[in-house]
Motif scaffolding. Structure first.
Motif, PDB file in Angstrom:
ATOM      1  N   GLY A  25       0.819  -1.213   0.000  1.00 17.16           N
ATOM      2  CA  GLY A  25       0.000   0.000   0.000  1.00 17.16           C
ATOM      3  C   GLY A  25       0.856   1.267   0.000  1.00 17.16           C
ATOM      4  O   GLY A  25       1.954   1.293   0.566  1.00 17.16           O
TER       5      GLY A  25
ATOM      6  N   SER B 128      -3.317   3.599  -2.918  1.00 18.43           N
ATOM      7  CA  SER B 128      -3.841   2.370  -2.321  1.00 18.43           C
ATOM      8  C   SER B 128      -3.485   2.400  -0.834  1.00 18.43           C
ATOM      9  O   SER B 128      -2.403   2.862  -0.455  1.00 18.43           O
ATOM     10  CB  SER B 128      -3.231   1.149  -3.010  1.00 18.43           C
ATOM     11  OG  SER B 128      -1.837   1.176  -2.829  1.00 18.43           O
ATOM     12  N   SER B 129      -4.412   1.928  -0.009  1.00 14.93           N
ATOM     13  CA  SER B 129      -4.257   2.177   1.431  1.00 14.93           C
ATOM     14  C   SER B 129      -4.396   0.920   2.273  1.00 14.93           C
ATOM     15  O   SER B 129      -5.042  -0.053   1.869  1.00 14.93           O
ATOM     16  CB  SER B 129      -5.310   3.188   1.893  1.00 14.93           C
ATOM     17  OG  SER B 129      -5.223   4.353   1.111  1.00 14.93           O
TER      18      SER B 129
ATOM     19  N   GLU C  19      -6.912  -2.193   2.106  1.00 14.51           N
ATOM     20  CA  GLU C  19      -6.754  -3.476   2.798  1.00 14.51           C
ATOM     21  C   GLU C  19      -6.763  -3.244   4.297  1.00 14.51           C
ATOM     22  O   GLU C  19      -6.341  -2.169   4.746  1.00 14.51           O
ATOM     23  CB  GLU C  19      -5.378  -4.048   2.462  1.00 14.51           C
ATOM     24  CG  GLU C  19      -5.376  -5.019   1.321  1.00 14.51           C
ATOM     25  CD  GLU C  19      -4.099  -5.848   1.398  1.00 14.51           C
ATOM     26  OE1 GLU C  19      -4.048  -6.793   2.211  1.00 14.51           O
ATOM     27  OE2 GLU C  19      -3.161  -5.497   0.665  1.00 14.51           O
TER      28      GLU C  19
ATOM     29  N   LYS D 131     -12.656  -1.221  -2.903  1.00 10.12           N
ATOM     30  CA  LYS D 131     -11.668  -0.150  -3.111  1.00 10.12           C
ATOM     31  C   LYS D 131     -10.259  -0.695  -2.885  1.00 10.12           C
ATOM     32  O   LYS D 131     -10.090  -1.790  -2.350  1.00 10.12           O
ATOM     33  CB  LYS D 131     -11.957   0.996  -2.144  1.00 10.12           C
ATOM     34  CG  LYS D 131     -13.374   1.555  -2.329  1.00 10.12           C
ATOM     35  CD  LYS D 131     -13.464   2.972  -1.857  1.00 10.12           C
ATOM     36  CE  LYS D 131     -14.598   3.720  -2.514  1.00 10.12           C
ATOM     37  NZ  LYS D 131     -15.923   3.162  -2.336  1.00 10.12           N
ATOM     38  N   GLN D 132      -9.277   0.115  -3.245  1.00  6.50           N
ATOM     39  CA  GLN D 132      -7.876  -0.282  -3.042  1.00  6.50           C
ATOM     40  C   GLN D 132      -7.513  -0.055  -1.575  1.00  6.50           C
ATOM     41  O   GLN D 132      -6.615   0.727  -1.256  1.00  6.50           O
ATOM     42  CB  GLN D 132      -6.967   0.569  -3.923  1.00  6.50           C
ATOM     43  CG  GLN D 132      -7.167   0.360  -5.413  1.00  6.50           C
ATOM     44  CD  GLN D 132      -6.548  -0.960  -5.855  1.00  6.50           C
ATOM     45  OE1 GLN D 132      -5.392  -1.227  -5.577  1.00  6.50           O
ATOM     46  NE2 GLN D 132      -7.332  -1.806  -6.495  1.00  6.50           N
TER      47      GLN D 132
ATOM     48  N   GLU E 216      -7.608   7.130  -1.152  1.00  6.27           N
ATOM     49  CA  GLU E 216      -7.774   6.053  -2.134  1.00  6.27           C
ATOM     50  C   GLU E 216      -8.356   6.609  -3.433  1.00  6.27           C
ATOM     51  O   GLU E 216      -7.903   6.247  -4.531  1.00  6.27           O
ATOM     52  CB  GLU E 216      -8.697   4.981  -1.520  1.00  6.27           C
ATOM     53  CG  GLU E 216      -8.677   3.668  -2.261  1.00  6.27           C
ATOM     54  CD  GLU E 216      -9.712   3.556  -3.375  1.00  6.27           C
ATOM     55  OE1 GLU E 216      -9.610   2.624  -4.178  1.00  6.27           O
ATOM     56  OE2 GLU E 216     -10.638   4.403  -3.460  1.00  6.27           O
TER      57      GLU E 216
END
Ligand code: NAP
Length: 472
Positions: free
Chosen positions: A4, A28-29, A53, A50-51, A23
């Motif tokens: 991320g 990406s997070s 995690e 969404k990107q 995001e």
């Protein structure tokens, strides 16, 4: 799985919205929250598809982030920040960067920046303003720390921030705790403006018998003026128009008249007193909240301590925008900004923050709670003269003071006659009257101090330090 770009600790109101913002802007997070259920709920809800995690331990969180890591802590200020730093530090590596986006006390941030930088980690204390909506759509952000640390997060925060005509609402504020100091003063000004609008409302209600819906029309007129057009005036109109779904009456009239204060207003006042800067409008807004909290006592006192009887006040008409109240609000709001900025200038001098006031006005123009058209004038004033000792001396502001002071004076005197408290209007009037008085009565204070304590005094007709045996 790719690592991320951005890590967030703390999925509260602000954190949740900020990570969605990051995001959306291509970062990406990875998210971590002390209570794991919140992480699960977020990933299954607003964070799904969404990107983003999740991580359920700090080690997992750190492992899932690319290096150098950029980690935003959006959690309760105080001990929670120190505890989180202590827990995550063993997993961090040289060059990783922690950002505290909460409302931390600036002196705590000074200490943390020094500590973390000495261990080769970057540390940024960043004020964030804009509430939940601002966090999601674009807040105003006030980052402080080393310039290098700022450069490392610049692309991230510039993309996340609100945008105005002349750029994003984020800039490098200065070293140490300067970002959190600027955010604290932002909140102090916010306290002032909120109380000022509440005083205008009370005068319209108790001084002129105006209904909330008509007050909302007045606020609508005010919001169309360059001097008053702002987020806080806009939402005041909305609040006054909103009806209680059950009774159908104005909702504001059913709300308990008690306002708490979480710390930043108080910190503004404490810092101002420590640094010897007069912030009476902001101070009175904090006092007003403190007095509001004595609700049960006030209810009893109303039947014991009597004010003047009913009377007709001269406060203008809704058609002319309640001219004295409008002028009182304009000048009191200007006084709040002037006092906040004077405090920033003094803090900058004492702590060597090298603050750029025009730059701070620029990033307050969008995204934050005190955004207002007036900030363009403030930015212009300090661009023209970075050393301006007081905002009210700028020619545009001085003309406003000269034109509107009779209105402020009238609003305060009518309030005093009627026994309606207007602490911020009165404090602003006294601030302006004191500031524009070449000779104040502190000559007598000096005489008394020398009389009882031999504190000495200076004279206006000759150089030197003098003492008089007053009682001989
Ligand atoms: P919030 O909704 O009350 O959430 C608080 C967050 O802090 C939660 O994720 C909570 O985790 C975490 N937390 C609390 N104590 C902790 C501890 N000892 N260790 C680790 N995590 C802890 O808060 P918020 O409104 O988003 O505010 C976060 C920060 O931003 C605060 O400093 C606040 O003053 C500041 N702020 C708020 C606003 C606003 O409009 N709300 C605007 C600007 C700045 P759990 O879920 O485990 O309890």
């Amino acid at each position: 799985m790719a690592k991320g770009h951005f890590g967030l600790i703390g999925l509260g109101v602000m954190g949740e919205n900020l990570v969605l913002n990051a995001e959306r802007n291509g970062f990406s997070s990875v998210v971590y929250n002390r209570t794991p259920q919140k992480t699960e709920e977020f990933l299954a809800g607003r964070g799904s598809g969404k990107q983003i995690e999740g991580a359920y331990s700090l080690q997992e969180f750190v492992d899932k982030l690319e290096r150098p890591r950029r980690i935003l802590m959006m959690i309760k200020a105080g001990q929670a920040i120190d505890d989180t730093i202590a827990s995550i530090s063993p997993y961090l590596e040289q060059g990783d960067l922690l950002i505290d986006g909460g409302n931390s006390l600036y002196s705590d941030t000074e200490r943390r920046v020094a500590e973390l930088e000495s261990r080769s980690f970057g540390y940024i204390g960043m004020g964030v303003s804009g509430g939940a909506k601002g966090a999601l759509e674009g807040p105003s952000m006030m980052p402080g720390g080393t310039r290098q640390a700022y450069e490392d997060i610049r692309s991230l925060v510039e993309r996340m921030a609100a945008k105005v005509d002349d750029g994003p609402c984020v800039t490098y504020i200065g070293p140490g705790g300067s970002g959190h100091f600027v955010k604290t003063v932002h909140n102090g000004i916010e306290y002032g403006v909120e109380q000022i609008l509440a005083e205008a409302y009370d005068m319209m209600k108790r001084g002129a018998g105006i209904e909330p819906a008509v007050m909302a029309d007045v606020l609508g007129q005010w919001n169309s003026m360059e001097e008053l057009s702002s987020y806080l005036v806009e939402i005041t109109e909305v609040c006054l128009r909103t009806r209680d779904p059950e009774s159908g009456g104005p909702l504001t009239e059913l709300i308990l008249d008690v306002a708490g204060q979480k710390g930043t207003g108080l910190w503004t006042v404490i810092s101002a007193l420590e640094m010897g800067v007069a912030v009476p409008t902001i101070y009175e807004s904090v006092n007003a909240r403190v007095l509001s909290s004595l609700q049960a006592e006030r209810v009893k006192a109303e039947s014991v301590l009597h004010g003047p009887g009913p009377m007709t006040l001269d406060l203008g008409t809704p058609g002319n925008g309640m001219a004295p109240l409008r002028d009182a609000s304009i000048l009191s709001i200007m006084a709040s900004y002037a006092q906040g900025i004077a405090l920033l200038q003094e803090a900058s001098r004492i702590h060597h923050y090298d603050l750029n006031i025009a730059g701070i006005a620029q990033i307050w123009k969008g995204g934050c709670i005190i955004r207002a058209r007036l900030l363009q004038r403030i930015q212009d004033a300090y661009r023209q003269n970075g050393e301006l000792p007081n905002l009210l001396l700028d020619p545009w502001f001085a003309e406003q003071v000269n034109r509107r002071l009779p209105g402020l004076r009238q609003a305060v005197s009518e309030a005093v006659r009627a026994g309606i408290p207007v602490p911020c209007f009165a404090a602003s009037l006294n601030y302006i009257d004191s500031y524009r008085t070449a000779r104040l009565p502190q000559n007598l204070v000096q005489a008394m101090r020398d009389c009882f304590g031999s504190h000495t005094y200076q004279r206006i007709d000759r150089e030197g330090t003098f003492h008089t045996e007053w009682l001989s």
